[in-house]
Design a protein around this motif. Structure first.
Motif, PDB file in Angstrom:
ATOM      1  N   UNK A  31     -30.947  31.188  -7.947  1.00 14.54           N
ATOM      2  CA  UNK A  31     -30.118  30.860  -8.955  1.00 14.54           C
ATOM      3  C   UNK A  31     -29.528  32.300  -9.410  1.00 14.54           C
ATOM      4  N   UNK A  32     -28.534  32.524 -10.041  1.00 12.90           N
ATOM      5  CA  UNK A  32     -27.708  33.601 -10.466  1.00 12.90           C
ATOM      6  C   UNK A  32     -28.480  34.033 -11.849  1.00 12.90           C
ATOM      7  N   UNK A  33     -28.790  35.146 -12.043  1.00 13.22           N
ATOM      8  CA  UNK A  33     -29.334  35.509 -13.319  1.00 13.22           C
ATOM      9  C   UNK A  33     -28.504  35.404 -14.560  1.00 13.22           C
ATOM     10  N   UNK A  35     -26.728  35.889 -17.884  1.00 12.25           N
ATOM     11  CA  UNK A  35     -26.404  37.287 -18.417  1.00 12.25           C
ATOM     12  C   UNK A  35     -26.374  37.309 -20.225  1.00 12.25           C
TER      13      UNK A  35
ATOM     14  N   UNK B 283     -28.918  44.478 -17.844  1.00 10.26           N
ATOM     15  CA  UNK B 283     -28.306  43.736 -16.882  1.00 10.26           C
ATOM     16  C   UNK B 283     -27.074  44.462 -16.186  1.00 10.26           C
ATOM     17  N   UNK B 285     -24.061  43.492 -13.414  1.00  4.32           N
ATOM     18  CA  UNK B 285     -23.201  42.440 -12.709  1.00  4.32           C
ATOM     19  C   UNK B 285     -21.722  42.925 -12.120  1.00  4.32           C
ATOM     20  N   UNK B 304     -22.518  37.443  -5.274  1.00  5.47           N
ATOM     21  CA  UNK B 304     -23.283  38.529  -6.033  1.00  5.47           C
ATOM     22  C   UNK B 304     -24.872  38.059  -5.620  1.00  5.47           C
ATOM     23  N   UNK B 305     -25.325  39.181  -5.149  1.00  2.00           N
ATOM     24  CA  UNK B 305     -26.808  39.020  -4.881  1.00  2.00           C
ATOM     25  C   UNK B 305     -27.581  39.043  -5.954  1.00  2.00           C
ATOM     26  N   UNK B 306     -29.067  38.825  -5.713  1.00  2.00           N
ATOM     27  CA  UNK B 306     -30.078  38.573  -6.645  1.00  2.00           C
ATOM     28  C   UNK B 306     -30.146  39.782  -7.477  1.00  2.00           C
ATOM     29  N   UNK B 307     -30.670  39.746  -8.664  1.00  2.00           N
ATOM     30  CA  UNK B 307     -31.220  40.931  -9.644  1.00  2.00           C
ATOM     31  C   UNK B 307     -32.428  41.327  -9.129  1.00  2.00           C
TER      32      UNK B 307
END
Lengths: 178, 410
Positions: A31-33, A35, B283, B285, B304-307
């Motif tokens: 999943x996308x983090x 924000x 964060x 992005x 977008x890839x993972x954090x």
């Protein structure tokens, strides 16, 4: 004839599977983090936020009343633009125009459903600017109008276009909610 | 009912507070115009969320939430009364320490037995409303501190500010009231260099806040009524917030321009340095032409890839990649931006994709390569099948020759 084709068709199938597998591996899963961040907010006069009759109030909370404090949920849009909400982003702060009257509203909108690209969501956008350790918020839909509290306690959080007024507070501190 | 609620809220929002500097509090309570039975035909609006938490022996005011900032006595057709939940009597009748002025109930001084639920009733010609306010009166001991203290926060190494809260009614009634500040039991008089007067006696400035400044403070106001002095105490717990908690993020990569071949897969990591602190709420992005990637590319060509947060040599980094699959000509004209944001600061870095024609791209070569392999494979298989087919053809010929031989003797 069958004996002739059998082993080679298997090889071809294997090659195709390998290709597809390679393709599948390229796309990242997970999943996308999120924000959205929750913050403790207080003004430069040490007042915090709480709700009364569905209205955001700034005042001083003591002892067990401290659990009434409303944390601010912030979703960054751009470098200096944010959406602001409370209750986990289920209530969002917005600037409402009715004629010449400008009011701060709490709208029942999920903050994650808002988009910068929609014109109707512009009323939820605030331009965040930092000055030293403090932060102020200007409405994007109502330029020149800033999120504010009054010097007097237990009065509603609102918007002002006279941020230098001595009885008005437009500067806030933030702390991540631990 | 909803309209009424909106009306009350509206009245509350637009009421301008008046600064009244009366010399003394009027002793005579406002008598009700007609005998009232509290609770009779009145709409109960619920409990005021904030409880009033006070110390015994001190003056206490309860403000009716129904009309929090309007002066009820000025309106000739409405009035407000108070009662305690466990008593049928209205407040002014049986207790000389209590009286009502406007929308405020005064208790002077409060005792622990005054704790309980108070009901204010607002009545006018057209309607009647009630709300309750909770009062808790504590012993003036150190054990009560957690129950009555206000929480205030100052940042390390800054000029801290403490505010003596909720004194509005007492200041307006007794403008010359003196306020003294204490840290613990120590009086912070004017000679103390670390603590400064802010002019306004309800504020205390702390120059260059340090961790040692955290703890319990007290502001004590002297309030005079009928020639007698009372103390009004507010306890404050000061917490000192370390400013080093949140670092300023520094975006290390990517470069201003990224070379790429059209049709190729491309991964661009945004790497952010977070300093050597233990944790961060930073964060990271990506944006494409100031639009979130998921919104700009709903079909997922660019994602977008993972954090990814990690440490190298005790230095903290966070990385979020931008993934093109594949790169198209459109990307050459798009402004890609990586943003790093935390409560302390926001940073951003722009980058653009530049076409590189000489670069060999495996993904481009893969398709024709696969085709060639398939074709070569097919040809090879055909050759093997042709040999067996040839044998079969030979057998057929032999049979034909046999058939021709019997027909010739005829």
């Amino acid at each position: 004839m069958e004996i002739c084709w059998g082993p080679y068709s298997h090889l071809i199938s294997l090659l195709l599977i390998l290709l597809f597998h390679s393709e599948a591996a390229c796309r990242p899963s997970g999943k996308r983090p999120c924000k959205m961040q929750a913050f403790r907010i207080w003004d430069t006069n040490q007042k915090t936020f709480y709700l009364r009759n569905n209205q955001l109030i700034a005042g001083y909370l003591q002892g067990p009343n401290i659990k009434l404090e409303e944390k601010i949920d912030m979703v960054p849009i751009d470098l200096h633009s944010v959406f602001l909400g409370i209750h986990g982003g289920k209530l969002c702060l917005s600037c409402a125009k009715s004629g010449d009257d400008i009011k701060l509203q709490l709208e029942e909108v999920n903050i994650t459903d808002l988009s910068k690209n929609k014109e109707e969501d512009k009323r939820f956008t605030f331009i965040r600017s930092e000055k030293g350790p403090t932060t102020s918020f200007e409405s994007a839909a109502c330029p020149g109008w800033f999120l504010c509290t009054t010097l007097e306690a237990d009065r509603p959080v609102s918007l002002t276009n006279t941020p230098e007024e001595p009885l008005i507070v437009t500067k806030f501190y933030f702390q991540e909610d631990q | 009912m909803f309209i009424l609620l909106v009306l009350v809220t509206g009245v509350s929002a637009f009421t301008t507070p008046t600064v009244v500097h009366t010399g003394k509090v009027s002793e005579s309570p406002i008598t009700s115009e007609k005998p009232t039975v509290h609770g009779d035909n009145c709409q109960f609006r619920g409990r005021e969320f904030k409880s009033e938490l006070r110390l015994e022996g001190e003056p206490v005011v309860l403000r009716c939430p129904l009309a929090p900032h309007s002066d009820i006595s000025s309106s000739s057709h409405s009035f407000l009364t108070w009662s305690k939940l466990d008593s049928s009597q209205l407040i002014p009748r049986d207790e000389p320490r209590m009286w009502v002025k406007g929308n405020i109930l005064w208790i002077l001084p409060a005792v622990q037995q005054d704790s309980g639920t108070y009901i204010c009733t607002f009545r006018n010609a057209s309607h009647c409303e009630q709300m309750s306010v909770e009062l808790k009166v504590f012993k003036n001991t150190e054990a009560s501190l957690p129950h009555v203290s206000y929480l205030q926060i100052s940042a390390l190494s800054t000029t801290g500010l403490l505010v003596c809260p909720d004194l509005k009614e007492f200041i307006s009634s007794n403008a010359d009231g003196k306020i003294q500040w204490y840290k613990g039991a120590i009086l912070l008089d004017k000679g103390n260099k670390e603590f400064l007067s802010a002019g306004d006696p309800t504020r205390l400035l702390i120059s260059n806040t340090s961790m040692d400044d955290a703890g319990y403070y007290r502001c004590v106001m002297t309030f005079t009524y009928n020639g007698q002095e009372y103390n009004i105490t507010r306890n404050i717990e000061l917490r000192v917030k370390g400013t080093t908690t949140e670092p300023i993020p520094v975006i290390i990569s990517p470069l201003e321009t990224i070379p790429a071949s059209l049709g190729s897969r491309l991964i661009v990591p945004c790497k952010v340095f977070l300093g050597t602190g233990t944790s961060s709420n930073t964060i990271v992005w990506w944006l494409a032409n100031s639009t979130f990637i998921s919104a700009a590319y709903p079909r997922g060509r660019v994602t977008e890839g993972l954090h990814h947060q990690y440490s190298e040599n005790d230095e903290n980094y966070v990385e979020v990649s931008l993934i093109f699959d594949p790169v198209t000509r459109e990307d050459l004209h798009t402004d890609f931006k990586c943003v790093a944001s935390n409560p302390r600061s926001s940073q951003s870095l722009h980058t653009t994709v530049k076409e590189v024609s000489s670069t060999f791209s495996w993904s481009i070569a893969l398709a024709p390569l696969s085709l060639i392999i398939l074709v070569v494979g097919a040809i090879w298989m055909r050759r093997r099948c042709k040999r067996r087919a040839g044998k079969t053809y030979g057998l057929t010929k032999l049979r034909t020759d046999n058939q021709d031989f019997p027909s010739s003797p005829n």
